[in-house]
Design an enzyme around this catalytic site. Sequence first.
Site, mmCIF file in Angstrom:
data_model
loop_
_atom_site.group_PDB
_atom_site.id
_atom_site.type_symbol
_atom_site.label_atom_id
_atom_site.label_comp_id
_atom_site.label_asym_id
_atom_site.label_seq_id
_atom_site.Cartn_x
_atom_site.Cartn_y
_atom_site.Cartn_z
ATOM 1 N N GLU A 1 0.840 -1.203 0.000
ATOM 2 C CA GLU A 1 0.000 0.000 0.000
ATOM 3 C C GLU A 1 0.869 1.244 0.000
ATOM 4 O OE1 GLU A 1 -3.461 -1.818 2.922
ATOM 5 O OE2 GLU A 1 -2.315 -0.069 3.517
ATOM 6 N N CYS B 1 3.099 8.574 1.726
ATOM 7 C CA CYS B 1 3.554 7.633 2.750
ATOM 8 C C CYS B 1 3.914 6.322 2.060
ATOM 9 C CB CYS B 1 2.452 7.436 3.782
ATOM 10 S SG CYS B 1 2.943 6.327 5.111
ATOM 11 N N CYS C 1 3.223 -5.198 15.703
ATOM 12 C CA CYS C 1 2.511 -4.346 16.665
ATOM 13 C C CYS C 1 1.041 -4.764 16.704
ATOM 14 C CB CYS C 1 2.628 -2.881 16.257
ATOM 15 S SG CYS C 1 4.342 -2.311 16.212
ATOM 16 N N CYS D 1 5.254 -6.900 7.758
ATOM 17 C CA CYS D 1 6.187 -6.358 8.748
ATOM 18 C C CYS D 1 6.417 -7.395 9.845
ATOM 19 C CB CYS D 1 5.627 -5.075 9.356
ATOM 20 S SG CYS D 1 6.746 -4.321 10.553
ATOM 21 N N CYS E 1 -2.881 1.715 7.979
ATOM 22 C CA CYS E 1 -1.860 0.950 7.268
ATOM 23 C C CYS E 1 -2.183 -0.542 7.275
ATOM 24 C CB CYS E 1 -0.533 1.220 7.961
ATOM 25 S SG CYS E 1 0.790 0.152 7.479
ATOM 26 N N GLY F 1 5.821 -1.976 7.028
ATOM 27 C CA GLY F 1 7.203 -2.412 7.226
ATOM 28 C C GLY F 1 8.003 -1.533 8.161
ATOM 29 N N GLU F 2 9.162 -2.044 8.572
ATOM 30 C CA GLU F 2 10.104 -1.320 9.423
ATOM 31 C C GLU F 2 11.268 -0.873 8.524
ATOM 32 O OE1 GLU F 2 10.921 -0.048 12.529
ATOM 33 O OE2 GLU F 2 12.788 0.370 11.472
ATOM 34 N N CYS G 1 -1.771 -2.824 14.686
ATOM 35 C CA CYS G 1 -1.478 -2.494 13.291
ATOM 36 C C CYS G 1 -1.895 -3.639 12.366
ATOM 37 C CB CYS G 1 0.015 -2.205 13.153
ATOM 38 S SG CYS G 1 0.574 -2.065 11.459
ATOM 39 N N LEU H 1 7.164 5.159 19.371
ATOM 40 C CA LEU H 1 7.432 4.738 20.747
ATOM 41 C C LEU H 1 6.216 4.010 21.326
ATOM 42 C CD1 LEU H 1 9.911 4.990 22.539
ATOM 43 C CD2 LEU H 1 8.872 6.976 23.616
HETATM 44 S S1 SF4 Z 1 4.258 -1.420 10.097
HETATM 45 FE FE1 SF4 Z 1 4.931 -0.143 11.844
HETATM 46 S S2 SF4 Z 1 3.190 -0.185 13.284
HETATM 47 FE FE2 SF4 Z 1 2.881 -1.870 11.818
HETATM 48 S S3 SF4 Z 1 3.799 -3.699 12.791
HETATM 49 FE FE3 SF4 Z 1 5.394 -2.766 11.515
HETATM 50 S S4 SF4 Z 1 6.505 -1.385 12.911
HETATM 51 FE FE4 SF4 Z 1 4.557 -1.883 13.911
#
Ligand code: SF4
Length: 353
Positions: A90, A103, A114, A110, A338, A166-167, A117, A220
């Site tokens: 996306e 964005c 989290c 990911c 997201c 993603g990170e 998410c 955070l």
């Molecule tokens: S995309 Fe961002 S908020 Fe979602 S799981 Fe990965 S690090 Fe966490």
Amino acid sequence: MPTLLGLNTDELRALAQREGQAAYRGDQIATWLYKYGVDSFSLMNNLPEPFRARLEQSHQVGRAHVITEQRSKDGTVKLLLGLHDGATVETVGLPYADRMSCCVSTQVGCPIGCVFCATGLSGFARNLTAGEMVGQVLAVQEAAEVKAMASNRSNRIDHVTFMGMGEPLLNYEATLKAAHLLNREVGIAMRHLTISTAGLVPEIRRLAQEQLQLTLAVSLHAPTDELRSQLMPGMTTWSVAEIIEACHEYVMWTRRRVTFEYCLLDGINDGVAAAQELAHILHGLNCHANLISFNPIGGSRYRPPPRERVTAFREVLESAGIQVTQRVERGSDIDAACGQLRQRADGTGLVSP
Ligand code: SF4
């Protein structure tokens, strides 16, 4: 087949020369790719026909195809893009009064997981390439331009946040290359680029050493290790204290203010005590806090806090001298959070955290 998108002008010049062409042909290709955003060799009409034909045999441009496009009443554009291997990502375009922001996703899925998410709940497939990241900006640009033509106004993307699926710092090299491509080839100021991280301490330190003028945004979401490990189970390697220390280093090397993203979840991390703890750990750091009310995802047990709790949280931070912004909810009439659009398209539904 290798892609051209993702190569910078120097690399495109070298490619042209390997093909027996003058180096400036590489400049021309870069202009077609990054300034005009073309996705076909046939449109690169100032290249010699035989050269174009050879490129077509040996390379692909590398742009993803748009599977789904959603447009919000507030102008937000959300695209689901299909990549060459069938993976989907996306990307979102966010028009504001003074800028147009995109964005970008950096991974398919990911691994951080989290609990609030949709992307984190869908697992991890692979890293994206730099070309696949830049391609997202070009795709949103194209979608925005259609709208701009209709409304007779300019809609150039001039801000990019690496904050989608993603990170980014788990895909460090490709993310950094994408940032340089967006800066040098597409023409977006480095100060208008933001790289987000869930808090990878060695990579924050490494990024600090690059001394780039981009913004670091740290997600955070909790002021204590205990709460953070519940909300971000893939991020238990580094303590909150270690993350904050790395951020001090980032500020020291770059002189840039760090942003802390904090997603407020009703009754979980939105109390006055959490705000006081957050104010305490951020004390003395050149930073600002961006408060985000949880954007509900289907099947989640989390809820956004009532407005008065958000206000109380904000007031604690502000009275401690911390600058605070509140992210305005965008695209509430589309799958704006997201990972939502991708899950809907996959038909996977959502697992309750
Ligand atoms: S995309 Fe961002 S908020 Fe979602 S799981 Fe990965 S690090 Fe966490």
